[in-house]
Design an enzyme around this catalytic site. Structure first.
Site, PDB file in Angstrom:
ATOM      1  N   ASP A 173       0.899  -1.157   0.000  1.00  9.75           N
ATOM      2  CA  ASP A 173       0.000   0.000   0.000  1.00  9.75           C
ATOM      3  C   ASP A 173       0.929   1.195   0.000  1.00  9.75           C
ATOM      4  O   ASP A 173       1.602   1.459   1.011  1.00  9.75           O
ATOM      5  CB  ASP A 173      -0.890  -0.001   1.250  1.00  9.75           C
ATOM      6  CG  ASP A 173      -1.846   1.186   1.247  1.00  9.75           C
ATOM      7  OD1 ASP A 173      -1.416   2.296   0.891  1.00  9.75           O
ATOM      8  OD2 ASP A 173      -3.017   1.008   1.609  1.00  9.75           O
ATOM      9  N   HIS A 174       0.973   1.921  -1.112  1.00 11.92           N
ATOM     10  CA  HIS A 174       2.054   2.910  -1.223  1.00 11.92           C
ATOM     11  C   HIS A 174       1.920   4.054  -0.220  1.00 11.92           C
ATOM     12  O   HIS A 174       2.867   4.777   0.031  1.00 11.92           O
ATOM     13  CB  HIS A 174       2.201   3.420  -2.671  1.00 11.92           C
ATOM     14  CG  HIS A 174       1.216   4.486  -3.056  1.00 11.92           C
ATOM     15  ND1 HIS A 174      -0.057   4.212  -3.465  1.00 11.92           N
ATOM     16  CD2 HIS A 174       1.328   5.825  -3.094  1.00 11.92           C
ATOM     17  CE1 HIS A 174      -0.685   5.332  -3.744  1.00 11.92           C
ATOM     18  NE2 HIS A 174       0.134   6.346  -3.520  1.00 11.92           N
ATOM     19  N   LYS A 228       4.941   6.494   2.603  1.00 14.19           N
ATOM     20  CA  LYS A 228       5.107   7.944   2.794  1.00 14.19           C
ATOM     21  C   LYS A 228       5.691   8.203   4.181  1.00 14.19           C
ATOM     22  O   LYS A 228       5.174   7.706   5.180  1.00 14.19           O
ATOM     23  CB  LYS A 228       3.754   8.659   2.640  1.00 14.19           C
ATOM     24  CG  LYS A 228       3.178   8.571   1.224  1.00 14.19           C
ATOM     25  CD  LYS A 228       1.871   9.333   1.126  1.00 14.19           C
ATOM     26  CE  LYS A 228       1.136   9.019  -0.172  1.00 14.19           C
ATOM     27  NZ  LYS A 228       1.660   9.660  -1.361  1.00 14.19           N
ATOM     28  N   HIS A 282      -5.859   2.895   1.519  1.00 15.19           N
ATOM     29  CA  HIS A 282      -5.070   4.017   2.048  1.00 15.19           C
ATOM     30  C   HIS A 282      -5.693   4.654   3.302  1.00 15.19           C
ATOM     31  O   HIS A 282      -5.016   4.873   4.297  1.00 15.19           O
ATOM     32  CB  HIS A 282      -4.900   5.103   0.986  1.00 15.19           C
ATOM     33  CG  HIS A 282      -4.366   4.594  -0.324  1.00 15.19           C
ATOM     34  ND1 HIS A 282      -3.475   3.554  -0.406  1.00 15.19           N
ATOM     35  CD2 HIS A 282      -4.586   4.993  -1.608  1.00 15.19           C
ATOM     36  CE1 HIS A 282      -3.186   3.328  -1.682  1.00 15.19           C
ATOM     37  NE2 HIS A 282      -3.846   4.182  -2.426  1.00 15.19           N
TER      38      HIS A 282
HETATM   39  C1  BG6 Z   1      -3.720   5.243  -5.999  1.00 10.05           C
HETATM   40  C2  BG6 Z   1      -5.082   5.379  -6.622  1.00 10.05           C
HETATM   41  O1  BG6 Z   1      -3.669   4.129  -5.165  1.00 10.05           O
HETATM   42  O2  BG6 Z   1      -3.436   6.403  -5.229  1.00 10.05           O
HETATM   43  C3  BG6 Z   1      -5.178   6.650  -7.453  1.00 10.05           C
HETATM   44  O3  BG6 Z   1      -5.328   4.252  -7.449  1.00 10.05           O
HETATM   45  C4  BG6 Z   1      -4.778   7.843  -6.638  1.00 10.05           C
HETATM   46  O4  BG6 Z   1      -6.500   6.816  -7.951  1.00 10.05           O
HETATM   47  C5  BG6 Z   1      -3.424   7.610  -5.973  1.00 10.05           C
HETATM   48  O5  BG6 Z   1      -4.703   8.971  -7.508  1.00 10.05           O
HETATM   49  C6  BG6 Z   1      -3.085   8.733  -5.022  1.00 10.05           C
HETATM   50  O6  BG6 Z   1      -1.779   8.565  -4.570  1.00 10.05           O
HETATM   51  P1  BG6 Z   1      -0.934   9.803  -4.070  1.00 10.05           P
HETATM   52  O7  BG6 Z   1       0.324   9.192  -3.546  1.00 10.05           O
HETATM   53  O8  BG6 Z   1      -0.746  10.699  -5.253  1.00 10.05           O
HETATM   54  O9  BG6 Z   1      -1.747  10.467  -2.999  1.00 10.05           O
END
Ligand code: BG6
Length: 547
Positions: free
Chosen positions: A232-233, A237, A295
């Site tokens: 989960d990216h 952060k 997220h």
């Molecule tokens: C992704 C979603 O997981 O996260 C996208 O699929 C979204 O729709 C993105 O734009 C947002 O990531 P960040 O890091 O730009 O907040």
């Protein structure tokens, strides 16, 4: 402004702050990629005791895709530049596109120039490109995996990666199960004490509870849980990780982090972008599946979990799972009262007119997909009983901002009964996750003058001011941690399934309401008026900003 002594402020390393044995990158004069010494850990342990730079053969399925060029390659470059890659390292890209190895290197070279988050050092780039290989083949064809097996053995010998293979599935979700099955058939994912075999799975992890369970089942037929890294990216952060450090490394906040002192919590992940070129995917996903189930719930878990007894991956993930399990399930009446779905219409963002969601490419002109979701969640626990957690996310909102707002209970007013103070503003702690990363705490102060007047003032800490702007894609820590075998920041199967079990009943009710269940909002606004009403009926309001 919060000040700390010079001695106590250091830039955070890009490695996970939760690994007590992470080497301090500032304390070494080594070249970017120090050869590992004999006898060092191969990283097969599922704990943060493993060495942080074990030799690794990094295999990317979906090597021609967007994620590879925008995030993975720039992140690997940043890791090389910050001396977090081992000398014994190679990357093998696998994809269906027919391309020679030389052409692939040329393409990645160009992508890196276009998309790197820092200026390119030719020596580091050359080092990385020298270790880059390509295999073209259909993910469904067993022969692809036979060729992969042969190539892996060859590259492993050539680069001394000691059989440590990391398979990153940067493909469409439909391939996850298939690829793992085929890797299993080739016996490529058998982990031993001598070498690690790990698989990284991108989101979305399933489409609902049932499909997530079934995917977990497929993976667990072939892999042990400690080989699976569900990414989960948002957990990559720095500011999200800092929630834990902020809470548990500072003695002053934890005693007031509960229902006695906190009135409510708001979690906002607002985007000003629309669906861009992802209409096909987004039509099936929507805001809840795309953002909330992963997220937002991850952030919520970090804000609300109990302190783990160590920063060991299992201890942290146990506490996260516990708090997710304590989120009060919603029945259909709760869904009607405590949730709002919205979809953006035409509007203006940054002085630019933007089209409605239904006019975006690959979107059904009568689409009922939500591009906005807001809800009130409750946590059934001793700490949080009665404290609402208001969460919201949406596309084409007024601005891009991700933040956690902790609003404390107001002080009793009776002291000020005879003074002109009509309203004391409550203390608010804002954890700004992006952009403009930082933390601020507002409190009441006397406005100078003969009358007693109270105004809200802010103590403000800004990341960039203290630590500078580190070049980052947000994937560096996560990639580093997979190589090191530290799963703290990755989702365990139970957390993923708990996330789905929270949102599934909501999506079912929304689905049954059809067009009645979704409220329009103008692009550039803060979402539908109904979401304001959600808080207004509790006597509260969202913290919004004007553009
Ligand atoms: C992704 C979603 O997981 O996260 C996208 O699929 C979204 O729709 C993105 O734009 C947002 O990531 P960040 O890091 O730009 O907040």
């Amino acid at each position: 402004m919060w000040h700390a002594s010079e001695q106590s402020i250091h830039p955070l390393p890009q490695a996970s702050p939760f690994s007590p044995q992470s080497p301090d990158p500032r304390s070494t004069e080594e070249p970017p990629c120090r050869p590992m010494q004999m006898g060092e850990d191969t990283g097969t342990q599922q704990s943060n005791k493993s060495h942080t730079r074990p030799p690794t053969l990094f295999v990317i399925f979906g090597a021609q895709g967007d994620l590879t060029k925008r995030k993975l390659i720039p992140a690997l470059y940043n890791l090389a530049a910050s001396r977090h890659l081992p000398q014994e390292f190679a990357i093998l890209g696998v994809d269906g596109v027919d391309m020679s190895q030389e052409d692939f290197r040329t393409k990645i070279n160009q992508d890196l120039h276009d998309l790197s988050t820092q200026s390119i050092d030719p020596a580091i780039k050359a080092w990385l490109l020298d270790r880059l290989y390509y295999l073209s083949g259909d993910f469904r064809d067993p022969q692809t995996y036979e060729r992969l097996h042969t190539l892996l053995n060859q590259l492993d010998g050539q680069h001394g990666t000691r059989g440590n293979f990391l398979f990153y599935l940067a493909t469409a979700p439909a391939f996850f199960g298939e690829i793992v099955d085929q890797l299993g058939a080739q016996q490529l994912v058998i982990q031993t004490d001598e070498h690690s075999r790990r698989v990284v799975i991108e989101k979305p992890f399933g489409h609902d509870l049932e499909s997530a369970r079934s995917l977990n089942h497929t993976l667990r037929n072939i892999l042990h849980e400690n080989q699976i890294y569900r990414i989960d990216h948002y957990l990559g952060k720095e500011t999200v990780q800092n929630i834990l450090v902020f809470r548990f490394a500072n003695g002053i906040f934890e005693p007031i982090w509960n229902r006695q002192y906190i009135d409510h919590v708001q979690i906002t992940v607002a985007e000003s972008l629309g669906v861009e070129h992802r209409g096909l995917y987004y039509e099936k996903a929507g805001a809840v599946r795309d953002m909330l189930t992963n997220h937002l719930l991850q952030i919520l878990a970090f804000v609300s979990m109990e302190p783990p007894n160590t920063f060991d991956p299992e201890a942290v993930r146990n506490e996260k799972a516990k708090v997710l399990r304590a989120i009060e399930p919603m029945n259909p009446v709760d869904v009607l009262q405590a949730t709002v779905a919205g979809q953006y219409g035409a509007g203006t963002i940054d002085h630019r007119s933007v089209i409605p969601y239904r006019s975006e490419a690959n979107v059904n002109p009568a689409s009922l997909t939500e591009t906005y979701a807001a809800m009130t969640l409750g946590i059934e626990s001793w700490r949080w009983e009665g404290v609402p957690f208001y969460v919201r996310t949406g596309k084409r909102l007024n601005r891009r901002v991700t933040e956690v707002v902790i609003q404390f209970k107001s002080a009793p007013l009776m002291l000020f009964r005879k003074t002109p103070v009509d309203r004391l503003t409550p203390n608010v702690l804002v954890i700004r996750i992006q952009p403009d990363e930082g933390i601020s705490l507002s409190f009441g102060a006397k406005i100078p003058g003969p009358k007693v007047q109270v105004g809200a003032v802010n103590m403000d800490f800004q990341y960039a001011e203290y630590f500078g702007d580190a070049p980052s894609t947000g994937y560096e820590t996560l990639l580093h941690d997979v190589m090191a075998g530290d799963a703290t920041l990755f989702q365990r199967s139970d957390a993923v399934e708990l996330g789905w079990s929270i949102v599934d009943p909501i999506l079912k009710v929304w689905g049954s309401l059809g067009a009645h269940g979704i409220y329009p909002y103008a692009a550039g606004s803060w979402g539908p008026a109904e979401a304001d009403a959600l808080l207004a009926k509790d006597g509260r309001q969202w913290r919004n900003y004007s553009s």
